[in-house]
Design a protein around this motif. Sequence first.
Motif, PDB file in Angstrom:
ATOM      1  N   LYS A 246      -8.856  10.854 -15.029  1.00 21.32           N
ATOM      2  CA  LYS A 246      -8.688  10.946 -13.582  1.00 21.32           C
ATOM      3  C   LYS A 246      -8.349   9.559 -13.010  1.00 21.32           C
ATOM      4  N   ARG A 247      -7.361   9.531 -12.106  1.00 23.91           N
ATOM      5  CA  ARG A 247      -7.001   8.314 -11.381  1.00 23.91           C
ATOM      6  C   ARG A 247      -7.076   8.629  -9.882  1.00 23.91           C
ATOM      7  N   TYR A 248      -7.967   7.904  -9.157  1.00 22.77           N
ATOM      8  CA  TYR A 248      -8.214   8.207  -7.751  1.00 22.77           C
ATOM      9  C   TYR A 248      -7.315   7.377  -6.829  1.00 22.77           C
ATOM     10  N   ALA A 249      -6.885   8.015  -5.747  1.00 20.84           N
ATOM     11  CA  ALA A 249      -5.999   7.358  -4.779  1.00 20.84           C
ATOM     12  C   ALA A 249      -6.671   6.144  -4.144  1.00 20.84           C
ATOM     13  N   ASP A 250      -7.974   6.234  -3.865  1.00 17.04           N
ATOM     14  CA  ASP A 250      -8.650   5.126  -3.184  1.00 17.04           C
ATOM     15  C   ASP A 250      -8.901   3.929  -4.095  1.00 17.04           C
ATOM     16  N   GLN A 251      -8.568   4.065  -5.379  1.00 12.12           N
ATOM     17  CA  GLN A 251      -8.675   2.946  -6.306  1.00 12.12           C
ATOM     18  C   GLN A 251      -7.313   2.359  -6.666  1.00 12.12           C
ATOM     19  N   HIS A 252      -6.270   2.931  -6.088  1.00  9.15           N
ATOM     20  CA  HIS A 252      -4.917   2.464  -6.384  1.00  9.15           C
ATOM     21  C   HIS A 252      -4.702   1.075  -5.794  1.00  9.15           C
TER      22      HIS A 252
ATOM     23  N   PRO B  14       0.835  -1.209   0.000  1.00  9.94           N
ATOM     24  CA  PRO B  14       0.000   0.000   0.000  1.00  9.94           C
ATOM     25  C   PRO B  14       0.869   1.258   0.000  1.00  9.94           C
ATOM     26  N   LEU B  15       0.348   2.299  -0.607  1.00 11.79           N
ATOM     27  CA  LEU B  15       1.044   3.583  -0.591  1.00 11.79           C
ATOM     28  C   LEU B  15       1.003   4.189   0.807  1.00 11.79           C
ATOM     29  N   GLU B  16       2.091   4.823   1.196  1.00  9.02           N
ATOM     30  CA  GLU B  16       2.113   5.550   2.458  1.00  9.02           C
ATOM     31  C   GLU B  16       1.419   6.893   2.278  1.00  9.02           C
ATOM     32  N   GLU B  17       1.002   7.495   3.385  1.00 10.89           N
ATOM     33  CA  GLU B  17       0.258   8.754   3.316  1.00 10.89           C
ATOM     34  C   GLU B  17       1.034   9.838   2.562  1.00 10.89           C
ATOM     35  N   LYS B  18       2.331   9.898   2.799  1.00 11.06           N
ATOM     36  CA  LYS B  18       3.159  10.892   2.116  1.00 11.06           C
ATOM     37  C   LYS B  18       3.153  10.648   0.611  1.00 11.06           C
ATOM     38  N   GLU B  19       3.230   9.378   0.202  1.00  7.86           N
ATOM     39  CA  GLU B  19       3.212   9.044  -1.224  1.00  7.86           C
ATOM     40  C   GLU B  19       1.867   9.394  -1.849  1.00  7.86           C
ATOM     41  N   ILE B  20       0.778   9.134  -1.112  1.00  3.36           N
ATOM     42  CA  ILE B  20      -0.553   9.467  -1.627  1.00  3.36           C
ATOM     43  C   ILE B  20      -0.667  10.967  -1.861  1.00  3.36           C
ATOM     44  N   ALA B  21      -0.207  11.758  -0.901  1.00  2.00           N
ATOM     45  CA  ALA B  21      -0.276  13.211  -1.035  1.00  2.00           C
ATOM     46  C   ALA B  21       0.548  13.706  -2.216  1.00  2.00           C
ATOM     47  N   GLU B  22       1.705  13.077  -2.453  1.00  2.00           N
ATOM     48  CA  GLU B  22       2.572  13.509  -3.555  1.00  2.00           C
ATOM     49  C   GLU B  22       2.046  13.061  -4.911  1.00  2.00           C
ATOM     50  N   ARG B  23       1.573  11.819  -4.984  1.00  2.00           N
ATOM     51  CA  ARG B  23       1.132  11.277  -6.277  1.00  2.00           C
ATOM     52  C   ARG B  23      -0.261  11.745  -6.670  1.00  2.00           C
ATOM     53  N   PHE B  24      -1.122  11.972  -5.665  1.00  2.00           N
ATOM     54  CA  PHE B  24      -2.514  12.352  -5.932  1.00  2.00           C
ATOM     55  C   PHE B  24      -2.756  13.721  -5.301  1.00  2.00           C
ATOM     56  N   SER B  25      -2.231  14.725  -5.963  1.00  2.00           N
ATOM     57  CA  SER B  25      -2.193  16.072  -5.370  1.00  2.00           C
ATOM     58  C   SER B  25      -3.487  16.859  -5.552  1.00  2.00           C
ATOM     59  N   LYS B  26      -4.402  16.360  -6.395  1.00  2.00           N
ATOM     60  CA  LYS B  26      -5.650  17.080  -6.646  1.00  2.00           C
ATOM     61  C   LYS B  26      -6.772  16.529  -5.769  1.00  2.00           C
ATOM     62  N   MET B  27      -7.805  17.322  -5.564  1.00  2.00           N
ATOM     63  CA  MET B  27      -8.940  16.933  -4.723  1.00  2.00           C
ATOM     64  C   MET B  27     -10.235  17.283  -5.448  1.00  2.00           C
ATOM     65  N   ASP B  28     -11.185  16.347  -5.506  1.00  2.00           N
ATOM     66  CA  ASP B  28     -12.459  16.660  -6.157  1.00  2.00           C
ATOM     67  C   ASP B  28     -13.454  17.224  -5.142  1.00  2.00           C
ATOM     68  N   GLU B  29     -14.705  17.449  -5.583  1.00  2.00           N
ATOM     69  CA  GLU B  29     -15.706  18.086  -4.731  1.00  2.00           C
ATOM     70  C   GLU B  29     -16.060  17.236  -3.515  1.00  2.00           C
ATOM     71  N   GLN B  30     -15.869  15.921  -3.610  1.00  2.00           N
ATOM     72  CA  GLN B  30     -16.183  15.022  -2.498  1.00  2.00           C
ATOM     73  C   GLN B  30     -14.981  14.817  -1.559  1.00  2.00           C
ATOM     74  N   GLY B  31     -13.874  15.482  -1.850  1.00  2.00           N
ATOM     75  CA  GLY B  31     -12.688  15.346  -1.011  1.00  2.00           C
ATOM     76  C   GLY B  31     -11.826  14.140  -1.349  1.00  2.00           C
ATOM     77  N   ARG B  32     -12.060  13.523  -2.517  1.00  2.00           N
ATOM     78  CA  ARG B  32     -11.260  12.368  -2.934  1.00  2.00           C
ATOM     79  C   ARG B  32     -10.004  12.846  -3.661  1.00  2.00           C
ATOM     80  N   ARG B  33      -8.893  12.293  -3.265  1.00  2.00           N
ATOM     81  CA  ARG B  33      -7.629  12.646  -3.914  1.00  2.00           C
ATOM     82  C   ARG B  33      -7.513  11.956  -5.277  1.00  2.00           C
ATOM     83  N   TYR B  34      -6.972  12.701  -6.262  1.00  2.00           N
ATOM     84  CA  TYR B  34      -6.779  12.105  -7.579  1.00  2.00           C
ATOM     85  C   TYR B  34      -5.616  12.779  -8.298  1.00  2.00           C
TER      86      TYR B  34
END
Length: 373
Positions: A267-273, A189-209
């Motif tokens: 779009k590629r979402y972090a929670d689907q990685h 699994p990706l670490e939180e720091k990696e998620i923030a770096e790789r998925f820097s955008k946020m949609d209206e629902q607060g999902r990182r992508y």
Amino acid sequence: MELKFDNKLTEKQILSKTDKVESKFEIIENTSILFKGDNFDALSLLLKNFKNKINLIYIDPPFNTNQEFFISEEGRANSVSTSKNDIVVYSDKMNFEEYLEFIRERLVLLRELLSSNGSIYLHIDCKVGHYVKILMDEIFGKNNFRNDITRIKSNPKNFYRKAYGNEKDLILFYTKDYKNNIWNDIRAPLEEKEIAERFSKMDEQGRRYTTIPLHAPGETKNGATSRPWRGIPVPKGRHWRTNPDAFDDMDAKGLIEWSASGNPRIKRYADQHTGKKIQDVWRFKDPQKPKYPTEKNSKMLEQIILQSSNENDYVLDCFAGSGSALKAANKLNRKWIGVDSSDVAIEVIKSNNLGNYEYYDLNNNVYEIISNV
């Protein structure tokens, strides 16, 4: 390439020694098994009914350290500081040629036991690992070498010696047949720091992508992936990742992001990685309070078992020690076979509550069915 040393037997001589191992026991494929005794003897007995049936082997043999390993009267494993009342758990004192042949003879038997889609992971250190790799190339074939894995075992060392600190050992990973080995492609699994770096955008629902191009390298001269989509041509030297008709459906679902200049990206979402591929440097530190000297990290063993075996497969460790590999196999619904000659090791293994298994004391011709369910 062959490693030459004194008293090196031929493989035929090694295998002929197995015929001389006598026991009143017939070891059949049925359930998990624990042996107390010399592992050459145990492996010899297993050859009668388990040849080509073991799906995964993990071994952590002695490292030729010229040391003795102890456990205190209170059950605390000691490898550096000892007292006069400590119990010797095992001795790692062989001359180098004896050691190499000791390892080699067992590797020959383990190869015979390994299934056609099986793998072996041998845990060793850098002092002898290079020699052991040559032995494994001889026995398993250099084409079946898959990885030399670096395992970070501890915090950085600050001992006063004229060399770099040692915080690693290594694991040699071989297969019986590299074209056919079990490989479940377990991901980390990706670490939180990696998620923030790789998925820097946020949609209206607060999902990182993040976003990626609709196209990929390589041209296709004909077919749907080479045709324009909504008037947008495929860039030179590239092709659409999928039939462009699918892009219409993705766009309708809000899975395509359009830039101000009209450039579409998927779009590629972090929670689907699905996780990242596991690399050949592992950070699994040794337990802080081991029950047995040289006890290994249980999470590391679970990763190996998940990657290179399936449920109900047989996992074998003939230098079982604390039984960590057996415990991980049992937890993950694998059958296991463990071997150790140490009284302390056997008691520690039995304390792990490893479900139902057969116990063979080869030294005293004792057989028991152990039940922990």
